[in-house]
Scaffold this motif. Structure first.
Motif, mmCIF file in Angstrom:
data_model
loop_
_atom_site.group_PDB
_atom_site.id
_atom_site.type_symbol
_atom_site.label_atom_id
_atom_site.label_comp_id
_atom_site.label_asym_id
_atom_site.label_seq_id
_atom_site.Cartn_x
_atom_site.Cartn_y
_atom_site.Cartn_z
ATOM 1 N N GLY A 90 0.697 -1.182 0.002
ATOM 2 C CA GLY A 90 -0.079 0.013 -0.082
ATOM 3 C C GLY A 90 0.815 1.274 -0.144
ATOM 4 O O GLY A 90 0.837 2.234 -0.781
ATOM 5 N N LEU A 91 1.949 1.287 0.883
ATOM 6 C CA LEU A 91 2.769 2.368 0.851
ATOM 7 C C LEU A 91 3.506 2.515 -0.363
ATOM 8 O O LEU A 91 3.823 3.659 -0.779
ATOM 9 C CB LEU A 91 3.670 2.330 2.082
ATOM 10 C CG LEU A 91 3.145 2.293 3.303
ATOM 11 C CD1 LEU A 91 4.070 1.970 4.420
ATOM 12 C CD2 LEU A 91 2.306 3.774 3.501
ATOM 13 N N HIS A 92 4.000 1.355 -0.996
ATOM 14 C CA HIS A 92 4.485 1.473 -2.342
ATOM 15 C C HIS A 92 3.773 2.136 -3.499
ATOM 16 O O HIS A 92 4.337 2.892 -4.309
ATOM 17 C CB HIS A 92 5.007 0.024 -2.415
ATOM 18 C CG HIS A 92 6.220 -0.403 -2.047
ATOM 19 N ND1 HIS A 92 6.759 -1.838 -2.156
ATOM 20 C CD2 HIS A 92 7.021 0.101 -0.888
ATOM 21 C CE1 HIS A 92 7.734 -2.014 -1.073
ATOM 22 N NE2 HIS A 92 7.808 -0.932 -0.468
ATOM 23 N N ARG A 209 3.283 1.867 15.347
ATOM 24 C CA ARG A 209 3.211 0.894 14.238
ATOM 25 C C ARG A 209 3.286 1.461 12.802
ATOM 26 O O ARG A 209 4.064 0.783 12.020
ATOM 27 C CB ARG A 209 1.781 0.046 14.377
ATOM 28 C CG ARG A 209 1.779 -0.974 13.383
ATOM 29 C CD ARG A 209 2.745 -2.041 13.464
ATOM 30 N NE ARG A 209 2.482 -3.313 12.933
ATOM 31 C CZ ARG A 209 3.412 -4.354 12.550
ATOM 32 N NH1 ARG A 209 4.492 -3.849 13.161
ATOM 33 N NH2 ARG A 209 2.961 -5.334 11.663
ATOM 34 N N THR A 210 2.796 2.605 12.772
ATOM 35 C CA THR A 210 2.828 3.314 11.397
ATOM 36 C C THR A 210 4.254 3.573 11.100
ATOM 37 O O THR A 210 4.951 3.559 9.768
ATOM 38 C CB THR A 210 2.180 4.722 11.244
ATOM 39 O OG1 THR A 210 0.695 4.147 11.477
ATOM 40 C CG2 THR A 210 2.210 5.355 10.113
ATOM 41 N N LEU A 211 5.044 4.081 12.187
ATOM 42 C CA LEU A 211 6.610 4.456 11.986
ATOM 43 C C LEU A 211 7.279 3.353 11.576
ATOM 44 O O LEU A 211 8.090 3.211 10.819
ATOM 45 C CB LEU A 211 7.196 4.931 13.231
ATOM 46 C CG LEU A 211 8.450 5.190 13.266
ATOM 47 C CD1 LEU A 211 9.055 6.120 12.155
ATOM 48 C CD2 LEU A 211 9.035 5.893 14.549
ATOM 49 N N GLU A 212 6.932 2.013 12.088
ATOM 50 C CA GLU A 212 7.621 0.837 11.919
ATOM 51 C C GLU A 212 7.299 0.462 10.317
ATOM 52 O O GLU A 212 8.417 -0.293 9.793
ATOM 53 C CB GLU A 212 7.302 -0.286 12.980
ATOM 54 C CG GLU A 212 7.776 0.104 14.175
ATOM 55 C CD GLU A 212 6.978 -1.040 15.182
ATOM 56 O OE1 GLU A 212 6.377 -1.962 14.761
ATOM 57 O OE2 GLU A 212 7.182 -0.794 16.475
ATOM 58 N N VAL A 213 6.142 0.508 9.922
ATOM 59 C CA VAL A 213 5.949 0.192 8.518
ATOM 60 C C VAL A 213 6.560 1.089 7.661
ATOM 61 O O VAL A 213 7.162 0.681 6.524
ATOM 62 C CB VAL A 213 4.349 0.277 8.069
ATOM 63 C CG1 VAL A 213 3.956 0.013 6.943
ATOM 64 C CG2 VAL A 213 3.758 -0.903 8.999
ATOM 65 N N HIS A 214 6.667 2.483 7.859
ATOM 66 C CA HIS A 214 7.522 3.451 6.808
ATOM 67 C C HIS A 214 8.867 3.060 7.029
ATOM 68 O O HIS A 214 9.556 3.077 5.973
ATOM 69 C CB HIS A 214 7.170 4.753 7.318
ATOM 70 C CG HIS A 214 5.887 5.119 6.800
ATOM 71 N ND1 HIS A 214 4.546 4.827 7.433
ATOM 72 C CD2 HIS A 214 5.402 6.062 5.538
ATOM 73 C CE1 HIS A 214 3.376 5.415 6.800
ATOM 74 N NE2 HIS A 214 3.999 6.022 5.799
#
Length: 241
Positions: A90-92, A209-214
């Motif tokens: 999703g971020l990609h 959690r958002t930070l870890e994903v980024h």
């Protein structure tokens, strides 16, 4: 604030619309990817897009990629999919944030305000003078404005560009801001709370959690080991030297 809600489940869409309307948001709801693209092509002036991934005519991940070809409106994925692979994908493809169901409506509202504040900034990262190193010395400024990292990584904060061995790497706004923040002070450990405050405009613990994903997304896109080092229990740093 004008919200484009892309959700095919009437029950979920109804509950979301009620909560957002109570926050004085104007909700424009569609149930398919085709309708969402039609809305965006008309230039209706949406401030944020809430995107479900399980749409009947096109997967939400593919839709997000097409949205990014049309506009730069912030996208928050709102879905029941919780696996890391989907989050990273999703971020990609250009999502600005990712919220999993079930969620507290207050969390979603806070995230909406956060992504729209960031999108309103005229420049995501402003060039600054090099910071002092751990020994108090000030490194010489680079003539090309770039910051060199391991494995051929180079960050140009003036042009908002990242390359690996001369090849450009596409990062989202938040991913670039995160990487640039660390790279501008190599060797310095940034706590999670400081990164959240400066990149996400938030100290809310739920954003951890958002930070870890980024961080995982930046590492995956660069494909270079050690470009963002984890300092266990504290935060992250860009390697010095």
């Amino acid at each position: 604030m004008r919200v484009l809600l892309v959700e095919d489940d009437d029950r979920v869409a109804g509950a979301l619309s009620v909560n957002l309307t109570r926050q004085r948001m104007d909700v424009d709801r569609v149930g398919t990817a085709q309708r969402a693209l039609e809305r965006l092509r008309t230039g209706a002036g949406h401030d944020v897009i809430l995107l479900d991934l399980g749409l009947p005519d096109l997967d939400g991940l593919a839709l997000c990629k097409r949205i990014r070809e049309l506009c730069d409106v912030p996208v928050i994925m709102v879905t029941a999919r919780t696996d890391m692979a989907t989050r990273l994908h999703g971020l990609h493809v250009g999502a600005d944030d990712y919220v999993t169901k079930p969620f507290d409506p207050r969390e979603l509202v806070a995230r909406i305000h956060a992504v729209t504040r960031r999108a309103a900034r005229p420049a995501p990262v402003s060039p600054v003078s090099p910071a002092e190193g751990p020994d108090g010395s000030v490194p010489e400024p680079r003539a090309d404005g770039g910051i060199a990292g391991p494995g051929g990584v180079r960050i140009d904060v003036e042009r908002w560009e990242v390359t690996v061995d001369g090849e450009p790497v596409a990062l989202t706004r938040k991913e670039f801001n995160l990487l640039a923040m660390l790279a501008r002070q190599p060797g310095i450990v940034f706590t999670r709370s400081r990164i959240l405050a400066e990149v996400w405009d938030s100290a809310w613990v739920g954003n951890q959690r958002t930070l870890e994903v980024h961080v995982a997304a930046v590492r995956a896109k660069l494909g270079v080991a050690g470009v963002i080092e984890t300092v266990r229990g504290v935060g992250y740093r860009f390697p010095a030297g």
